[in-house]
Design a protein around this motif. Structure first.
Motif, PDB file in Angstrom:
ATOM      1  N   TYR A 282       0.840  -1.200   0.000  1.00 21.24           N
ATOM      2  CA  TYR A 282       0.000   0.000   0.000  1.00 21.24           C
ATOM      3  C   TYR A 282       0.878   1.254   0.000  1.00 21.24           C
ATOM      4  N   GLY A 283       1.954   1.226   0.778  1.00 17.04           N
ATOM      5  CA  GLY A 283       2.861   2.370   0.817  1.00 17.04           C
ATOM      6  C   GLY A 283       3.488   2.643  -0.533  1.00 17.04           C
ATOM      7  N   ILE A 284       3.907   1.577  -1.210  1.00 17.19           N
ATOM      8  CA  ILE A 284       4.494   1.733  -2.542  1.00 17.19           C
ATOM      9  C   ILE A 284       3.480   2.325  -3.513  1.00 17.19           C
ATOM     10  N   ARG A 285       2.252   1.812  -3.465  1.00 18.13           N
ATOM     11  CA  ARG A 285       1.217   2.287  -4.362  1.00 18.13           C
ATOM     12  C   ARG A 285       0.883   3.757  -4.078  1.00 18.13           C
ATOM     13  N   ALA A 286       0.830   4.144  -2.800  1.00 18.94           N
ATOM     14  CA  ALA A 286       0.521   5.528  -2.446  1.00 18.94           C
ATOM     15  C   ALA A 286       1.595   6.475  -2.971  1.00 18.94           C
ATOM     16  N   ARG A 287       2.860   6.079  -2.858  1.00 15.61           N
ATOM     17  CA  ARG A 287       3.942   6.935  -3.367  1.00 15.61           C
ATOM     18  C   ARG A 287       3.886   7.046  -4.889  1.00 15.61           C
ATOM     19  N   GLU A 288       3.580   5.939  -5.565  1.00 12.00           N
ATOM     20  CA  GLU A 288       3.467   5.967  -7.023  1.00 12.00           C
ATOM     21  C   GLU A 288       2.296   6.852  -7.455  1.00 12.00           C
ATOM     22  N   ASP A 289       1.163   6.728  -6.773  1.00 17.14           N
ATOM     23  CA  ASP A 289      -0.007   7.552  -7.108  1.00 17.14           C
ATOM     24  C   ASP A 289       0.280   9.032  -6.878  1.00 17.14           C
ATOM     25  N   HIS A 290       0.993   9.338  -5.807  1.00 16.60           N
ATOM     26  CA  HIS A 290       1.337  10.731  -5.527  1.00 16.60           C
ATOM     27  C   HIS A 290       2.233  11.296  -6.619  1.00 16.60           C
ATOM     28  N   GLN A 291       3.180  10.500  -7.092  1.00 21.29           N
ATOM     29  CA  GLN A 291       4.067  10.960  -8.157  1.00 21.29           C
ATOM     30  C   GLN A 291       3.294  11.208  -9.447  1.00 21.29           C
ATOM     31  N   LEU A 292       2.326  10.335  -9.744  1.00 19.28           N
ATOM     32  CA  LEU A 292       1.486  10.534 -10.923  1.00 19.28           C
ATOM     33  C   LEU A 292       0.702  11.839 -10.815  1.00 19.28           C
ATOM     34  N   PHE A 293       0.146  12.098  -9.634  1.00 20.90           N
ATOM     35  CA  PHE A 293      -0.615  13.330  -9.426  1.00 20.90           C
ATOM     36  C   PHE A 293       0.279  14.558  -9.622  1.00 20.90           C
ATOM     37  N   VAL A 294       1.465  14.528  -9.037  1.00 24.28           N
ATOM     38  CA  VAL A 294       2.381  15.668  -9.158  1.00 24.28           C
ATOM     39  C   VAL A 294       2.739  15.906 -10.623  1.00 24.28           C
ATOM     40  N   ASP A 295       3.027  14.827 -11.356  1.00 23.48           N
ATOM     41  CA  ASP A 295       3.384  14.968 -12.773  1.00 23.48           C
ATOM     42  C   ASP A 295       2.231  15.557 -13.577  1.00 23.48           C
ATOM     43  N   LEU A 296       1.011  15.070 -13.344  1.00 26.89           N
ATOM     44  CA  LEU A 296      -0.150  15.576 -14.064  1.00 26.89           C
ATOM     45  C   LEU A 296      -0.415  17.040 -13.722  1.00 26.89           C
ATOM     46  N   PHE A 297      -0.296  17.378 -12.441  1.00 22.65           N
ATOM     47  CA  PHE A 297      -0.553  18.743 -12.003  1.00 22.65           C
ATOM     48  C   PHE A 297       0.464  19.717 -12.601  1.00 22.65           C
ATOM     49  N   ARG A 298       1.722  19.354 -12.545  1.00 21.33           N
ATOM     50  CA  ARG A 298       2.771  20.257 -13.032  1.00 21.33           C
ATOM     51  C   ARG A 298       2.729  20.429 -14.544  1.00 21.33           C
ATOM     52  N   ASN A 299       2.206  19.447 -15.239  1.00 19.84           N
ATOM     53  CA  ASN A 299       2.138  19.525 -16.694  1.00 19.84           C
ATOM     54  C   ASN A 299       0.785  19.996 -17.206  1.00 19.84           C
ATOM     55  N   GLY A 300      -0.057  20.478 -16.283  1.00  7.51           N
ATOM     56  CA  GLY A 300      -1.350  21.032 -16.679  1.00  7.51           C
ATOM     57  C   GLY A 300      -2.294  20.037 -17.315  1.00  7.51           C
ATOM     58  N   ARG A 301      -2.237  18.799 -16.880  1.00  4.53           N
ATOM     59  CA  ARG A 301      -3.047  17.746 -17.492  1.00  4.53           C
ATOM     60  C   ARG A 301      -4.260  17.355 -16.659  1.00  4.53           C
TER      61      ARG A 301
END
Length: 305
Positions: A282-301
Motif C-alpha cells: 500500500y505504501g508503494i502504491r501511495a507513493r506511485e499515485d502521488h508521483q502521478l498526481f504531481v506529474d499531471l498537475f505540473r504539466n497542466g493535465r
C-alpha cells in the motif's frame, strides 16, 4: 521499522479480539483516561479541556442578545430558498434519530441560524455542507448546539460489494453512513442521523465541542509510535466487535469477533504477515499515485485546474 509497527498493530488487534470473544459483549470496553497512556492519553486530556462555550465563541457571535454564526473563511450566508430547503431536510432528519425517548425537548430543535460551509473535510472537499445553530436545552446562550448536514459519499469499497441484501438495505448514502457509525461506535453521537436534500443523502451530526485530534507531528519516538499503533489495534478490534449481531441493525446477524478469531487462529502468523505485506504494498502504491498526481498537475493535465 514499518514491518515491526504493523506487526505490533496486528498482534494488539488479535489479542483484544480474542479477549472480547472469550468474555462476550461485557468485555467490550472503551479507551479512557483509566487505561490509556502516552500520546493517546494526552489527546484525551486535551479533549477534557475543551468546552461548548469555546466552540460557540469560535464559530458564532452575539448580536442584539441573540447568537448567530460568524461569516468568513469558508462560511457563507444562504438565500431564503436554500434555507427553507435545509430546514425542511432538518425536519425530516429528526425522524431518523434512533430512540424518540432520548430526543431533546422541542426547544432543542429550534433553528436559530443556518450557513453554508465550504472546504470541510477530506472526502467531502468541494461539496456543500451546512451548519445549523440550534437552541440548547434552555434559552441560555451558552448551551446552543451546532450540527452539520453534509452530502454523504459513496465508499470506495462499494464497487466490490455485490450482495443485493447489503445494497438494498440502505435508502441512500446518508442512511448508510449514519447506520455504520452507530454500529462502529460504542457511544454514538445522540444527534447522529440522516436526511435528504435535493434528492441526495445527507449525514447529520453534532459539531462536537469535545473533539481532539492526534497530531502525528508530536509522535517522534519509535516507542511512542508503537504505543499509539497498539492502542489503535485495540480500538479497531472493539469497533469490529460492536458492529455485529448486538448492533441496532439486523444486517450483520452473527458475532464478528467469534468469526474472525475462528478463522485467524488457524494460522495467526500468516494473518500478521499478510497485514505487513499489505502495508508495504500500500505504501508503494501511495507513493506511485502521488508521483502521478504531481506529474499531471505540473504539466497542466488535470481538467479544470
Amino acid at each position: 521499522m514499518i514491518g515491526e509497527l504493523v506487526t505490533g498493530f496486528a498482534r494488539s488487534y488479535l489479542a483484544e479480539l480474542r479477549a472480547i470473544a472469550a468474555g462476550g459483549d461485557d468485555a467490550i470496553g472503551s479507551i479512557t483516561l483509566d487505561n490509556a497512556d502516552g500520546v493517546l492519553r494526552r489527546v484525551l486530556q486535551q479533549a477534557r479541556l475543551n468546552t461548548r462555550v469555546d466552540l460557540l465563541a469560535a464559530q458564532t457571535t452575539i448580536d442584539n442578545y441573540e447568537r448567530r454564526f460568524s461569516l468568513g473563511d469558508g462560511v457563507h450566508e444562504i438565500d431564503d430558498a436554500t434555507r427553507e430547503k435545509v430546514c425542511a431536510a432538518f425536519a425530516d432528519y429528526l425522524h431518523s434519530l434512533p430512540d424518540p425517548t432520548t430526543r431533546m425537548r422541542p426547544v432543542a430543535a429550534g433553528i436559530k441560524d443556518v450557513v453554508l460551509r465550504k472546504g470541510v473535510g477530506i472526502g467531502s472537499a468541494g461539496l456543500p455542507s451546512y451548519n445549523l445553530l440550534l437552541e440548547g436545552h434552555t434559552q441560555a446562550l451558552e448551551n446552543d448546539v451546532v450540527i452539520y448536514m453534509k452530502q454523504a459519499q459513496v465508499p470506495a469499497v462499494a464497487r466490490y460489494v455485490d450482495d443485493e441484501r447489503v445494497r438494498s438495505y440502505f435508502r441512500h448514502q446518508g442512511h448508510r453512513t449514519a447506520e455504520s457509525q452507530r454500529a462502529l461506535q460504542a457511544h454514538a453521537d445522540p444527534w447522529l442521523g440522516f436526511t435528504e436534500l435535493d434528492g441526495v443523502g445527507q449525514l447529520v451530526a453534532e459539531v462536537s465541542p469535545y473533539a481532539a485530534d492526534l497530531d502525528w507531528a508530536d509522535v517522534n519516538e519509535p516507542e511512542e509510535l508503537a504505543g499509539v499503533l497498539a492502542d489503535l489495534g485495540r480500538a479497531v478490534a472493539r469497533m469490529h466487535s460492536v458492529a455485529d449481531d448486538e448492533s441496532s441493525h439486523d444486517l450483520v446477524d452473527y458475532s464478528t469477533e467469534e468469526a474472525v478469531v475462528a478463522v485467524v487462529d488457524a494460522d495467526p502468523e500468516a494473518f500478521v504477515g499478510y497485514l505487513v505485506d499489505f502495508g508495504h504494498r500500500y505504501g508503494i502504491r501511495a507513493r506511485e499515485d502521488h508521483q502521478l498526481f504531481v506529474d499531471l498537475f505540473r504539466n497542466g493535465r488535470l481538467p479544470g485546474i
